[in-house]
Design a protein around this motif. Sequence first.
Motif, PDB file in Angstrom:
ATOM      1  N   LEU A  52       0.745  -1.180   0.138  1.00 45.87           N
ATOM      2  CA  LEU A  52      -0.122   0.035  -0.023  1.00 45.87           C
ATOM      3  C   LEU A  52       0.824   1.485   0.064  1.00 45.87           C
ATOM      4  N   VAL A  53       1.815   1.388   0.832  1.00 47.58           N
ATOM      5  CA  VAL A  53       2.990   2.317   0.811  1.00 47.58           C
ATOM      6  C   VAL A  53       3.454   2.663  -0.635  1.00 47.58           C
ATOM      7  N   GLU A  54       3.999   1.697  -1.292  1.00 45.91           N
ATOM      8  CA  GLU A  54       4.408   1.798  -2.492  1.00 45.91           C
ATOM      9  C   GLU A  54       3.372   2.318  -3.551  1.00 45.91           C
ATOM     10  N   ALA A  55       2.075   1.816  -3.351  1.00 50.24           N
ATOM     11  CA  ALA A  55       1.353   2.243  -4.280  1.00 50.24           C
ATOM     12  C   ALA A  55       1.054   3.941  -4.269  1.00 50.24           C
ATOM     13  N   VAL A  56       0.963   4.269  -2.890  1.00 52.64           N
ATOM     14  CA  VAL A  56       0.796   5.531  -2.616  1.00 52.64           C
ATOM     15  C   VAL A  56       1.961   6.303  -3.304  1.00 52.64           C
ATOM     16  N   LEU A  57       3.099   6.006  -3.007  1.00 45.78           N
ATOM     17  CA  LEU A  57       4.305   6.685  -3.394  1.00 45.78           C
ATOM     18  C   LEU A  57       4.812   6.725  -4.883  1.00 45.78           C
ATOM     19  N   ALA A  58       4.103   5.586  -5.670  1.00 46.82           N
ATOM     20  CA  ALA A  58       4.559   5.622  -7.109  1.00 46.82           C
ATOM     21  C   ALA A  58       4.770   7.025  -7.763  1.00 46.82           C
ATOM     22  N   GLU A  59       3.714   7.628  -7.791  1.00 46.70           N
ATOM     23  CA  GLU A  59       3.804   8.861  -8.556  1.00 46.70           C
ATOM     24  C   GLU A  59       4.742   9.912  -8.187  1.00 46.70           C
ATOM     25  N   ARG A  60       4.901   9.892  -6.728  1.00 47.58           N
ATOM     26  CA  ARG A  60       5.969  10.838  -6.303  1.00 47.58           C
ATOM     27  C   ARG A  60       7.250  10.307  -6.824  1.00 47.58           C
ATOM     28  N   ILE A  61       7.479   9.062  -6.525  1.00 51.29           N
ATOM     29  CA  ILE A  61       8.776   8.568  -7.016  1.00 51.29           C
ATOM     30  C   ILE A  61       9.329   8.776  -8.237  1.00 51.29           C
ATOM     31  N   GLY A  62       8.287   8.717  -9.185  1.00 51.96           N
ATOM     32  CA  GLY A  62       8.632   8.997 -10.676  1.00 51.96           C
ATOM     33  C   GLY A  62       9.130  10.655 -10.836  1.00 51.96           C
ATOM     34  N   GLU A  63       8.269  11.276 -10.094  1.00 55.12           N
ATOM     35  CA  GLU A  63       8.581  12.701  -9.916  1.00 55.12           C
ATOM     36  C   GLU A  63      10.013  13.168  -9.682  1.00 55.12           C
ATOM     37  N   LEU A  64      10.290  12.719  -8.488  1.00 56.07           N
ATOM     38  CA  LEU A  64      11.595  12.875  -7.941  1.00 56.07           C
ATOM     39  C   LEU A  64      12.864  12.336  -9.028  1.00 56.07           C
ATOM     40  N   VAL A  65      12.688  11.334  -9.701  1.00 56.36           N
ATOM     41  CA  VAL A  65      13.531  10.562 -10.717  1.00 56.36           C
ATOM     42  C   VAL A  65      13.615  11.554 -11.850  1.00 56.36           C
ATOM     43  N   ASP A  66      12.351  12.075 -12.320  1.00 55.67           N
ATOM     44  CA  ASP A  66      12.315  12.990 -13.419  1.00 55.67           C
ATOM     45  C   ASP A  66      13.017  14.377 -13.285  1.00 55.67           C
ATOM     46  N   LEU A  67      12.895  14.829 -11.960  1.00 56.44           N
ATOM     47  CA  LEU A  67      13.478  15.974 -11.524  1.00 56.44           C
ATOM     48  C   LEU A  67      15.002  15.802 -11.514  1.00 56.44           C
ATOM     49  N   GLY A  68      15.285  14.701 -10.927  1.00 57.25           N
ATOM     50  CA  GLY A  68      16.961  14.728 -11.006  1.00 57.25           C
ATOM     51  C   GLY A  68      17.558  14.615 -12.361  1.00 57.25           C
TER      52      GLY A  68
END
Length: 196
Positions: free
Chosen positions: A65-81
Motif C-alpha cells: 500500500l505504501v508503495e502504491a501511494v508513493l509510485a507517482e511521487r517517486i517518478g516525479e523525483l527521478v524525473d526532476l533529477g
Amino acid sequence: MVVALAGNGSRPRRADARRNYERLLEQARAAFTESGVDASLDEIARRAGVASGTLYRHFPTRLDLVEAVLAERIGELVDLGRGLLDADDAFVAVSTWLRAALAHALTYRGLAAATMSAALDGGGGGAAAAWHAELFEVGSALLVRARHAGVIDGAADDADVLKMVGAIAWAVQDAPEPSMRAERLLAVVVNGLRPH
C-alpha cells in the motif's frame, strides 16, 4: 468495462474493483498524512467504504500500500533529477535534488524508516528496492557531475551523502516543525560538500 490495475501487474480488473483501488489509495494518502505510514489499515478500508478483505486483496502487505501511494511521487523525483543533469550550475542542481529528496522522505511520518528497511531487505515485491536503486542512480549522477565540475569535495561518497538525507528525515520525523529542522540539517550536509 474492464481495466488493469496500476502497479499490480496481474490480470485486468472490473471498473468497480478499480474504483475500490482508487478509493483505498485516496484514503491511504489521507491516513498517512494524518498518522504516518503506520496508520490503521482497517481504518483506511473503513474510510474507503470497503471491507478489510478488499484492501488486502489489492494490497497484501502494508508496504504494498505504501508503495502504491508513493509510485507517482517517486517518478516525479527521478524525473526532476534527470532534468537537473542538464542544469547550468552543478552545485545548485545537486542541492536542489537533495532538498526535493528530503521533502519526499518527510511526506509521511515513518516513511524514511519503512522504505529504507524495505530497500535493504528487498521487500515489497522489489518495488522499494528498485526505487531505491533508481533514486541512488540519479542522485549519484548529480553528485558525480558536481564532483567533475569541482563544486563538491572529491572525497564526498555518493552513498554516504544519499543515506544522510534519509537519516535526516528519520531523525526529525517526530520533532516539532520537522521541515525547518530538516532544512537546517540538510544545509549542514550541503555546505559540507563544498571543496575545502
